[in-house]
Motif scaffolding. Structure first.
Motif, PDB file in Angstrom:
ATOM      1  N   PRO A 150       0.807  -1.227   0.000  1.00  0.00           N
ATOM      2  CA  PRO A 150       0.000   0.000   0.000  1.00  0.00           C
ATOM      3  C   PRO A 150       0.837   1.273   0.000  1.00  0.00           C
ATOM      4  N   LYS A 151       2.017   1.182   0.624  1.00  0.00           N
ATOM      5  CA  LYS A 151       2.932   2.329   0.640  1.00  0.00           C
ATOM      6  C   LYS A 151       4.315   1.852   0.235  1.00  0.00           C
ATOM      7  N   SER A 152       4.898   2.558  -0.701  1.00  0.00           N
ATOM      8  CA  SER A 152       6.196   2.148  -1.233  1.00  0.00           C
ATOM      9  C   SER A 152       7.321   2.458  -0.250  1.00  0.00           C
ATOM     10  N   PRO A 153       8.318   1.568  -0.143  1.00  0.00           N
ATOM     11  CA  PRO A 153       9.506   1.867   0.665  1.00  0.00           C
ATOM     12  C   PRO A 153      10.505   2.723  -0.099  1.00  0.00           C
ATOM     13  N   GLY A 154      10.148   3.141  -1.321  1.00  0.00           N
ATOM     14  CA  GLY A 154      11.049   3.959  -2.134  1.00  0.00           C
ATOM     15  C   GLY A 154      11.776   3.163  -3.190  1.00  0.00           C
ATOM     16  N   THR A 155      11.459   1.863  -3.307  1.00  0.00           N
ATOM     17  CA  THR A 155      12.112   1.006  -4.295  1.00  0.00           C
ATOM     18  C   THR A 155      11.458   1.180  -5.658  1.00  0.00           C
ATOM     19  N   GLN A 156      12.213   1.668  -6.621  1.00  0.00           N
ATOM     20  CA  GLN A 156      11.713   1.827  -7.988  1.00  0.00           C
ATOM     21  C   GLN A 156      12.521   0.918  -8.913  1.00  0.00           C
ATOM     22  N   ILE A 157      11.957  -0.234  -9.245  1.00  0.00           N
ATOM     23  CA  ILE A 157      12.662  -1.220 -10.063  1.00  0.00           C
ATOM     24  C   ILE A 157      12.688  -0.758 -11.513  1.00  0.00           C
ATOM     25  N   VAL A 158      13.892  -0.592 -12.045  1.00  0.00           N
ATOM     26  CA  VAL A 158      14.044  -0.105 -13.417  1.00  0.00           C
ATOM     27  C   VAL A 158      14.283  -1.233 -14.412  1.00  0.00           C
ATOM     28  N   GLY A 159      14.564  -2.437 -13.897  1.00  0.00           N
ATOM     29  CA  GLY A 159      14.791  -3.566 -14.783  1.00  0.00           C
ATOM     30  C   GLY A 159      15.353  -4.736 -14.006  1.00  0.00           C
ATOM     31  N   TYR A 160      15.646  -5.820 -14.728  1.00  0.00           N
ATOM     32  CA  TYR A 160      16.200  -7.000 -14.074  1.00  0.00           C
ATOM     33  C   TYR A 160      17.299  -7.595 -14.942  1.00  0.00           C
ATOM     34  N   ILE A 161      18.184  -8.341 -14.300  1.00  0.00           N
ATOM     35  CA  ILE A 161      19.176  -9.118 -15.030  1.00  0.00           C
ATOM     36  C   ILE A 161      19.106 -10.556 -14.525  1.00  0.00           C
ATOM     37  N   THR A 162      19.496 -11.483 -15.352  1.00  0.00           N
ATOM     38  CA  THR A 162      19.411 -12.892 -14.998  1.00  0.00           C
ATOM     39  C   THR A 162      20.797 -13.499 -14.850  1.00  0.00           C
ATOM     40  N   ILE A 163      20.821 -14.696 -14.311  1.00  0.00           N
ATOM     41  CA  ILE A 163      22.079 -15.423 -14.150  1.00  0.00           C
ATOM     42  C   ILE A 163      22.538 -16.013 -15.476  1.00  0.00           C
ATOM     43  N   ASN A 164      21.574 -16.603 -16.201  1.00  0.00           N
ATOM     44  CA  ASN A 164      21.937 -17.354 -17.407  1.00  0.00           C
ATOM     45  C   ASN A 164      21.430 -16.744 -18.698  1.00  0.00           C
ATOM     46  N   GLY A 165      20.754 -15.604 -18.614  1.00  0.00           N
ATOM     47  CA  GLY A 165      20.265 -14.958 -19.827  1.00  0.00           C
ATOM     48  C   GLY A 165      18.940 -15.470 -20.338  1.00  0.00           C
ATOM     49  N   ASN A 166      18.310 -16.397 -19.597  1.00  0.00           N
ATOM     50  CA  ASN A 166      17.015 -16.922 -20.023  1.00  0.00           C
ATOM     51  C   ASN A 166      15.932 -15.871 -19.895  1.00  0.00           C
ATOM     52  N   ASN A 167      14.907 -15.965 -20.723  1.00  0.00           N
ATOM     53  CA  ASN A 167      13.775 -15.048 -20.632  1.00  0.00           C
ATOM     54  C   ASN A 167      12.969 -15.323 -19.374  1.00  0.00           C
ATOM     55  N   SER A 168      12.232 -14.331 -18.945  1.00  0.00           N
ATOM     56  CA  SER A 168      11.453 -14.442 -17.711  1.00  0.00           C
ATOM     57  C   SER A 168      10.088 -13.794 -17.891  1.00  0.00           C
ATOM     58  N   GLU A 169       9.179 -14.204 -17.036  1.00  0.00           N
ATOM     59  CA  GLU A 169       7.850 -13.594 -17.033  1.00  0.00           C
ATOM     60  C   GLU A 169       7.934 -12.105 -16.692  1.00  0.00           C
ATOM     61  N   LEU A 170       9.043 -11.704 -16.057  1.00  0.00           N
ATOM     62  CA  LEU A 170       9.237 -10.300 -15.704  1.00  0.00           C
ATOM     63  C   LEU A 170       9.269  -9.395 -16.927  1.00  0.00           C
ATOM     64  N   ASN A 171       9.546  -9.969 -18.092  1.00  0.00           N
ATOM     65  CA  ASN A 171       9.585  -9.197 -19.339  1.00  0.00           C
ATOM     66  C   ASN A 171       8.287  -8.439 -19.589  1.00  0.00           C
ATOM     67  N   LYS A 172       7.173  -8.954 -19.041  1.00  0.00           N
ATOM     68  CA  LYS A 172       5.870  -8.308 -19.244  1.00  0.00           C
ATOM     69  C   LYS A 172       5.770  -6.991 -18.478  1.00  0.00           C
ATOM     70  N   TYR A 173       6.626  -6.824 -17.457  1.00  0.00           N
ATOM     71  CA  TYR A 173       6.477  -5.675 -16.566  1.00  0.00           C
ATOM     72  C   TYR A 173       7.687  -4.723 -16.565  1.00  0.00           C
ATOM     73  N   ILE A 174       8.866  -5.300 -16.621  1.00  0.00           N
ATOM     74  CA  ILE A 174      10.078  -4.469 -16.573  1.00  0.00           C
ATOM     75  C   ILE A 174      11.066  -4.989 -17.612  1.00  0.00           C
ATOM     76  N   PRO A 175      11.962  -4.130 -18.112  1.00  0.00           N
ATOM     77  CA  PRO A 175      12.887  -4.561 -19.165  1.00  0.00           C
ATOM     78  C   PRO A 175      14.007  -5.452 -18.645  1.00  0.00           C
ATOM     79  N   SER A 176      14.453  -6.356 -19.495  1.00  0.00           N
ATOM     80  CA  SER A 176      15.638  -7.161 -19.204  1.00  0.00           C
ATOM     81  C   SER A 176      16.866  -6.332 -19.553  1.00  0.00           C
ATOM     82  N   LEU A 177      17.831  -6.278 -18.628  1.00  0.00           N
ATOM     83  CA  LEU A 177      19.023  -5.444 -18.814  1.00  0.00           C
ATOM     84  C   LEU A 177      20.292  -6.271 -18.964  1.00  0.00           C
ATOM     85  N   GLY A 178      20.136  -7.554 -19.309  1.00  0.00           N
ATOM     86  CA  GLY A 178      21.304  -8.378 -19.567  1.00  0.00           C
ATOM     87  C   GLY A 178      21.508  -9.443 -18.512  1.00  0.00           C
ATOM     88  N   THR A 179      22.774  -9.769 -18.259  1.00  0.00           N
ATOM     89  CA  THR A 179      23.137 -10.805 -17.291  1.00  0.00           C
ATOM     90  C   THR A 179      24.151 -10.236 -16.307  1.00  0.00           C
TER      91      THR A 179
END
Length: 474
Positions: A176-205
């Motif tokens: 309900p109230k943000s702690p101030g965390t603004q996720i700008v993207g994600y990176i993976t260990i092995n470069g595999n695609n993720s369901e997160l692609n629907k919400y935030i950009p993949s930024l590599g590995t």
């Protein structure tokens, strides 16, 4: 958060603290004159502007308070303040500052009764604390509300692309109230695609973790990987600790039961904070102030030594007096380092090379300077402008850093702090003649990094001075 936002916030606190200190001293001065010394109101008004103690006080006292707040770390992590911590710290620092003022300025005053001291002390403490704390409370409360409403926040990188990472993302978004965390993207260990692609950009590995942190100006990273990927955490930590980010991770049951999970916000997701400051904020600030003062004094006092060395360098061989090239400093940022030239010109025409015990590239006077560590003293200028510190891991060139990282990736951890003129590795090991010796020396710098303190710095400086006077440097 943009750098200009941090500067603007620090400016708000600084101006507020300055005005509070000036007003509180003016009110306190009036209190002393009118109620303690029973000065007539008309005489007080006529004489105050001519009173040298009042004039000096209104100029010096506010600057004293700003210096005290700076040393205490009050302007550090300016957007991460809590109201309760703000209250406790302001009470403590106000009390300490008033005690110092009384010992330095007031205890030798002529008084009628010691009761006057107590009255004066508590009056100044009360008025200074009130005028300082309530504007701070307003600024901190306003910031907290902006963070909770997601108006401002800390650019955050999510590491992981599995179900655990997806669940964490949902938990953060559904708060309900943000702690101030603004996720700008994600990176993976092995470069595999993720369901997160629907919400935030993949930024590599994780292979391009440091580039991503720098390019996206990341301030926090959250590690959300599966247990089967745990062996990658060390690799992540080594790279992330070379930057200025806060590192957090999803805790397991054992972490929770062991007390590793610390609650910093009622509205945040429970996380373990894996990063820590190398030194407490007040020690970091004292270290920087000491660097500036000592370097400034050294540049003046050692000017005859500079002249002596410059003349002898010039006489020893053809070429410039000073030698400069780029090395990697804090957070891997290149900077130009300055030394007295100890080698013949074109010594590295065939490429970068480390010096050895009987290196023919080194001039006879250069050997003397290196043994006494005198070739390093122009680096007081590097310290003065903030590229270096008096004590810290010795900076290396990009070429050798890459060679070291191939075999010892944990070298990246040294980028967490400013490099130094002298170091624990330099004192214990001396100059390295090859990459193997640089890696051997690295263990001393890692030990220093894990045990940084003003006390350790002082010991290293004493041993360095001893090395200089004994001429026992390697």
């Amino acid at each position: 958060m943009k750098q200009k936002d941090y500067k603007k916030q620090v400016l708000k606190y600084t101006i507020s603290d300055y005005i509070a200190a000036a007003i509180s001293w003016t009110v306190f001065f009036s209190f002393r004159k009118l109620l303690i010394e029973n000065t007539h109101i008309f005489s007080f008004v006529n004489d105050t502007l001519k009173d040298s103690s009042f004039i000096k006080g209104i100029i010096i006292i506010p600057l004293f308070w700003l210096l005290l707040y700076y040393i205490a770390g009050e302007y550090h992590n300016i957007f991460r303040k809590s109201r309760l911590q703000e209250l406790g710290r302001t009470i403590f620092i106000s009390t300490l500052g008033v005690i110092l003022i009384f010992f330095i300025l007031i205890l030798d005053d002529t008084i009628i009764s010691y009761k006057n001291y107590y009255q004066s002390f508590f009056f100044l403490l009360g008025i200074h604390f009130s005028l300082t704390y309530f504007p701070r409370l307003y600024f901190t409360t306003s910031t907290i509300h902006k963070l909770q409403d997601n108006i401002i926040g800390f650019p955050t990188l999510l590491i992981g692309g599995s179900d655990k990472a997806m669940q964490l993302y949902r938990d953060l978004q559904n708060k309900p109230k943000s702690p101030g965390t603004q996720i700008v993207g994600y990176i993976t260990i092995n470069g595999n695609n993720s369901e997160l692609n629907k919400y935030i950009p993949s930024l590599g590995t994780i292979d391009n973790l440091m580039e991503t942190i720098n390019n996206k100006k990341i301030e926090e990273i959250i590690i959300a990987i599966e247990p089967s990927e745990r062996e990658e955490i060390q690799n992540i930590l080594v790279k992330a600790k070379a930057t200025n980010v806060i590192i957090k991770a999803i805790p397991g049951l054992l972490d929770i039961l062991s007390g590793s999970v610390k609650m910093s916000s009622l509205f945040g997701v429970p996380l373990i904070e894996l990063s820590h400051e190398a030194m407490p904020a007040w020690q970091v600030n004292v270290k920087r102030i000491t660097d500036v003062i000592v370097s400034f004094i050294a540049l003046i006092i050692l000017s005859p030594v500079y002249a002596f060395l410059a003349i002898n360098v010039k006489l020893s061989s053809k070429g410039p007096v000073f030698y400069s090239h780029y090395r990697l400093g804090r957070f891997g940022k290149p900077f130009k380092i300055y030394k007295f030239r100890s080698m013949y010109i074109d010594a590295e025409k065939d490429g970068p090379a480390l010096s050895s015990k009987n290196d023919p590239r080194i001039t006879s006077f250069g050997k003397f300077m290196r043994k006494m560590r005198l070739d390093e003293i122009p680096q007081f200028y590097n310290v003065l402008i903030g590229d270096m510190s008096l004590v810290g891991p010795r900076p290396e060139r990009q070429y050798f850093v890459e060679k070291i990282i191939e075999r010892a990736p944990h070298y990246l951890m040294l980028f967490k702090v400013r490099p130094g003129i002298t170091s624990w590795g330099q004192v214990k090991f001396g100059y390295a003649e090859n990459v193997d010796e640089m890696i051997e020396r690295l263990k001393f710098d890692i030990i220093y990094l894990e045990n940084m303190s003003l006390y350790v710095d002082l010991k290293i400086l004493i041993y360095t001075i001893k090395t200089v006077f004994e001429g026992s440097g390697k």
